[in-house]
Scaffold this motif. Structure first.
Motif, mmCIF file in Angstrom:
data_model
loop_
_atom_site.group_PDB
_atom_site.id
_atom_site.type_symbol
_atom_site.label_atom_id
_atom_site.label_comp_id
_atom_site.label_asym_id
_atom_site.label_seq_id
_atom_site.Cartn_x
_atom_site.Cartn_y
_atom_site.Cartn_z
ATOM 1 N N SER A 214 0.815 -1.227 0.000
ATOM 2 C CA SER A 214 0.000 0.000 0.000
ATOM 3 C C SER A 214 0.845 1.274 0.000
ATOM 4 O O SER A 214 0.351 2.347 -0.310
ATOM 5 C CB SER A 214 -0.928 0.006 1.218
ATOM 6 N N SER A 215 2.125 1.171 0.353
ATOM 7 C CA SER A 215 2.993 2.347 0.381
ATOM 8 C C SER A 215 3.372 2.818 -1.015
ATOM 9 O O SER A 215 3.813 3.957 -1.197
ATOM 10 C CB SER A 215 4.256 2.053 1.193
ATOM 11 N N TRP A 216 3.190 1.963 -2.022
ATOM 12 C CA TRP A 216 3.540 2.373 -3.389
ATOM 13 C C TRP A 216 2.469 2.010 -4.420
ATOM 14 O O TRP A 216 2.404 2.605 -5.488
ATOM 15 C CB TRP A 216 4.863 1.710 -3.817
ATOM 16 N N ALA A 217 1.613 1.043 -4.099
ATOM 17 C CA ALA A 217 0.619 0.576 -5.067
ATOM 18 C C ALA A 217 -0.707 1.311 -4.894
ATOM 19 O O ALA A 217 -1.076 1.720 -3.796
ATOM 20 C CB ALA A 217 0.398 -0.926 -4.906
ATOM 21 N N HIS A 218 -1.423 1.472 -5.993
ATOM 22 C CA HIS A 218 -2.761 2.052 -5.965
ATOM 23 C C HIS A 218 -3.782 0.971 -5.634
ATOM 24 O O HIS A 218 -3.487 -0.233 -5.693
ATOM 25 C CB HIS A 218 -3.092 2.702 -7.303
ATOM 26 N N ALA A 219 -5.006 1.401 -5.319
ATOM 27 C CA ALA A 219 -6.050 0.457 -4.912
ATOM 28 C C ALA A 219 -6.326 -0.626 -5.957
ATOM 29 O O ALA A 219 -6.484 -1.797 -5.594
ATOM 30 C CB ALA A 219 -7.336 1.211 -4.569
ATOM 31 N N ASN B 258 -20.882 1.195 3.648
ATOM 32 C CA ASN B 258 -21.429 -0.014 3.037
ATOM 33 C C ASN B 258 -21.337 0.051 1.520
ATOM 34 O O ASN B 258 -21.011 -0.944 0.857
ATOM 35 C CB ASN B 258 -22.883 -0.199 3.466
ATOM 36 N N GLN B 259 -21.615 1.214 0.934
ATOM 37 C CA GLN B 259 -21.545 1.373 -0.514
ATOM 38 C C GLN B 259 -20.110 1.238 -1.011
ATOM 39 O O GLN B 259 -19.858 0.603 -2.038
ATOM 40 C CB GLN B 259 -22.126 2.722 -0.924
ATOM 41 N N VAL B 260 -19.162 1.833 -0.281
ATOM 42 C CA VAL B 260 -17.750 1.748 -0.676
ATOM 43 C C VAL B 260 -17.285 0.300 -0.640
ATOM 44 O O VAL B 260 -16.619 -0.188 -1.565
ATOM 45 C CB VAL B 260 -16.884 2.628 0.255
ATOM 46 N N GLN B 261 -17.620 -0.420 0.432
ATOM 47 C CA GLN B 261 -17.216 -1.821 0.547
ATOM 48 C C GLN B 261 -17.819 -2.663 -0.564
ATOM 49 O O GLN B 261 -17.143 -3.522 -1.152
ATOM 50 C CB GLN B 261 -17.624 -2.372 1.915
ATOM 51 N N ASN B 262 -19.086 -2.423 -0.871
ATOM 52 C CA ASN B 262 -19.747 -3.197 -1.910
ATOM 53 C C ASN B 262 -19.115 -2.971 -3.269
ATOM 54 O O ASN B 262 -18.949 -3.907 -4.051
ATOM 55 C CB ASN B 262 -21.241 -2.853 -1.967
ATOM 56 N N TYR B 263 -18.754 -1.722 -3.549
ATOM 57 C CA TYR B 263 -18.137 -1.424 -4.847
ATOM 58 C C TYR B 263 -16.784 -2.113 -4.959
ATOM 59 O O TYR B 263 -16.436 -2.672 -6.002
ATOM 60 C CB TYR B 263 -17.983 0.089 -5.016
ATOM 61 N N ALA B 264 -15.990 -2.098 -3.874
ATOM 62 C CA ALA B 264 -14.683 -2.759 -3.884
ATOM 63 C C ALA B 264 -14.845 -4.276 -4.037
ATOM 64 O O ALA B 264 -14.102 -4.922 -4.783
ATOM 65 C CB ALA B 264 -13.916 -2.430 -2.610
ATOM 66 N N LEU B 265 -15.831 -4.858 -3.338
ATOM 67 C CA LEU B 265 -16.087 -6.291 -3.469
ATOM 68 C C LEU B 265 -16.520 -6.649 -4.888
ATOM 69 O O LEU B 265 -16.146 -7.707 -5.417
ATOM 70 C CB LEU B 265 -17.177 -6.721 -2.477
ATOM 71 N N LEU C 189 -8.909 -11.198 6.408
ATOM 72 C CA LEU C 189 -7.980 -10.452 5.553
ATOM 73 C C LEU C 189 -8.693 -9.277 4.900
ATOM 74 O O LEU C 189 -8.135 -8.182 4.783
ATOM 75 C CB LEU C 189 -7.397 -11.385 4.493
ATOM 76 N N TRP C 190 -9.942 -9.489 4.499
ATOM 77 C CA TRP C 190 -10.739 -8.412 3.895
ATOM 78 C C TRP C 190 -11.100 -7.349 4.934
ATOM 79 O O TRP C 190 -10.942 -6.160 4.693
ATOM 80 C CB TRP C 190 -11.994 -8.993 3.259
ATOM 81 N N GLU C 191 -11.598 -7.780 6.092
ATOM 82 C CA GLU C 191 -12.060 -6.836 7.112
ATOM 83 C C GLU C 191 -10.950 -5.893 7.575
ATOM 84 O O GLU C 191 -11.193 -4.717 7.831
ATOM 85 C CB GLU C 191 -12.627 -7.596 8.317
ATOM 86 N N LYS C 192 -9.725 -6.415 7.673
ATOM 87 C CA LYS C 192 -8.626 -5.604 8.192
ATOM 88 C C LYS C 192 -7.966 -4.736 7.115
ATOM 89 O O LYS C 192 -7.171 -3.847 7.444
ATOM 90 C CB LYS C 192 -7.578 -6.499 8.841
ATOM 91 N N TRP D 272 -9.868 -3.631 4.023
ATOM 92 C CA TRP D 272 -10.814 -3.157 3.018
ATOM 93 C C TRP D 272 -10.615 -1.680 2.691
ATOM 94 O O TRP D 272 -10.880 -1.245 1.555
ATOM 95 C CB TRP D 272 -12.255 -3.428 3.470
ATOM 96 N N GLU D 273 -10.149 -0.878 3.656
ATOM 97 C CA GLU D 273 -9.941 0.546 3.383
ATOM 98 C C GLU D 273 -8.845 0.749 2.338
ATOM 99 O O GLU D 273 -8.942 1.646 1.491
ATOM 100 C CB GLU D 273 -9.598 1.280 4.677
ATOM 101 N N LEU D 274 -7.803 -0.067 2.389
ATOM 102 C CA LEU D 274 -6.743 0.022 1.385
ATOM 103 C C LEU D 274 -7.265 -0.424 0.021
ATOM 104 O O LEU D 274 -6.944 0.178 -1.010
ATOM 105 C CB LEU D 274 -5.555 -0.856 1.790
ATOM 106 N N LEU D 275 -8.088 -1.471 0.010
ATOM 107 C CA LEU D 275 -8.587 -2.040 -1.241
ATOM 108 C C LEU D 275 -9.644 -1.167 -1.902
ATOM 109 O O LEU D 275 -9.921 -1.333 -3.100
ATOM 110 C CB LEU D 275 -9.161 -3.433 -0.975
ATOM 111 N N SER D 276 -10.244 -0.265 -1.159
ATOM 112 C CA SER D 276 -11.322 0.584 -1.704
ATOM 113 C C SER D 276 -10.960 2.064 -1.666
ATOM 114 O O SER D 276 -11.836 2.915 -1.735
ATOM 115 C CB SER D 276 -12.616 0.342 -0.918
ATOM 116 N N ASP D 277 -9.685 2.371 -1.581
ATOM 117 C CA ASP D 277 -9.243 3.744 -1.395
ATOM 118 C C ASP D 277 -9.629 4.658 -2.561
ATOM 119 O O ASP D 277 -9.778 5.867 -2.385
ATOM 120 C CB ASP D 277 -7.718 3.765 -1.215
#
Length: 383
Positions: free
Chosen positions: A107-112, A164-171, A134-137, A139-144
């Motif tokens: 996450s220090s160099w890669a985009h979401a 909830n909307q942000v998480q759903n879109y990332a999923l 792994l997702w719960e901890k 998800w903020e990085l994965l949906s940034d």
């Protein structure tokens, strides 16, 4: 398993050790004790990405005396729902700390989008003990990038999305990547699956526009407005709220001359319903009246009512359009200055709403305005 049921002395062996002391008699279809000779047993290889089969194989190498699949999943008298959980209880699985650290380091160099690709790679090719954790901890990085992309897409810097909307879109994005690899989130039992209705909302500009409000501010405003309602306004207000909360629908007409507080009542209803996170479609027959409504529109603009009307007219809204989804989501429709339009306009909106709503509720085709709660207002003395 059958041999373990029949012969107590066989219960001390694991599955791969069984041929060392027992012989399979193919004609008789049963095991018999070995008198001489020596054999080495083995269990067929299973790839770690095979899911439950892999964890079953792992257990067969250490569990002895199993008489059923349930017994294989039982550890210290506790029967687990999956073989994976049983492996975890026995301490056969390593922790997922290395996968958490991999995502954090990247996450220090890669985009979401790159992190989502990495997340899918870990799911497919690595032995993740708890994909949901792994997702719960992380998800903020994965949906940034979700909120930024939606604002850029609709060219609106004020768009706001719920967690909830942000998480759903990332999923949903993760599901698309998995699909390209012939996999799905459903292959990982503990992983949440995206709610497609919420994904649809984050892609619908009209719905986003109707939800870009500060709920706390609206709730405070609604409380202040409710305190100023007179007895007649309060009676009407609570009847309409009851119809909305119980989803029974209904058509209300508020009749009163200018200055009697119809607009005040509209403002109170709009603030209260929107403060609850719901959608209100506020329209008026004239542009001047629409300006008095919070985020109001003219009726012809919002419902695409044809200029030239007849007794069989319908609005230019077809099922599947963004506007159709907005109408389906709306909890209340307020139509001010209603007497100023021809009855054919009401009939056109009625036919259209029945057609749109029957896709989510078959009985809607037999209910006025498709079962929506519709509040009409105006003064017949002004026309």
């Amino acid at each position: 398993m059958e041999a373990n049921r029949m012969y107590p002395e066989a219960r001390k062996l694991t599955n791969h050790d069984f041929p060392t002391e027992w012989v399979w008699k193919s004609k008789e279809k049963k095991w018999k004790g070995r008198d001489e000779g020596f054999k080495i047993g083995r269990i067929y290889y299973v790839h770690p990405a095979s899911g439950e089969l892999y964890y079953l194989r792992m257990l067969l190498n250490i569990v002895t005396g199993s008489t059923s699949f349930a017994k294989i999943r039982t550890v210290n008298g506790v029967e687990f729902a999956t073989f994976k959980e049983a492996c975890n209880a026995l301490g056969l699985l390593e922790g997922d700390s290395e996968w958490h650290e991999a995502l954090q380091a990247a996450s220090s160099w890669a985009h979401a989008p790159q992190l989502r690709e990495l997340f899918v790679t870990i799911l497919i090719f690595c032995e993740v003990t708890s994909p949901s954790d792994l997702w719960e901890k992380n998800w903020e990085l994965l949906s940034d990038d979700v909120l930024y992309r939606q604002r850029k897409r609709f060219n609106s810097p004020i768009i706001v999305l719920t967690t909830n909307q942000v998480q759903n879109y990332a999923l949903y994005e993760i599901e698309l990547i998995l699909n390209r690899n012939n996999r799905s989130l459903t292959n990982y039992g503990s992983m949440p699956f995206p709610d497609m209705s919420l994904v649809q909302q984050t892609s619908n500009r009209l719905i986003l526009e109707e939800q870009m409000f500060d709920i706390a501010t609206l709730a405070h405003e609604a409380s202040n407005l409710e305190a100023g309602l007179n007895p007649e306004q309060s009676s009407v207000y609570h009847q309409i709220l009851e119809a909305i909360e119980n989803t029974i629908g209904g058509v209300f007409f508020i009749y009163g001359s200018g200055g009697t507080g119809k607009t005040y009542l509209w403002s109170t209803l709009i603030s209260r319903i929107r403060s609850q996170g719901h959608i209100v479609i506020a329209v008026a027959s004239s542009g001047i009246a629409a300006l008095l409504l919070h985020c109001g529109r003219t009726t012809h603009s919002r419902f695409s009512i044809p200029i030239h009307l007849n007794e069989n007219s319908c609005c230019r809204i077809t099922q599947g359009l963004e506007l159709a989804f907005l109408i389906q989501r709306a909890r209340l429709i307020i139509w001010d200055e209603a007497p100023m339009v021809h009855r054919h306009a009401f009939e056109a909106v009625d036919r259209t709403l029945r057609d749109i709503m029957q896709t989510v509720n078959p009985s809607a085709s037999d209910r006025p305005f498709g079962g929506k709660t519709v509040v009409l207002g105006g003064d017949f003395r002004q026309i």
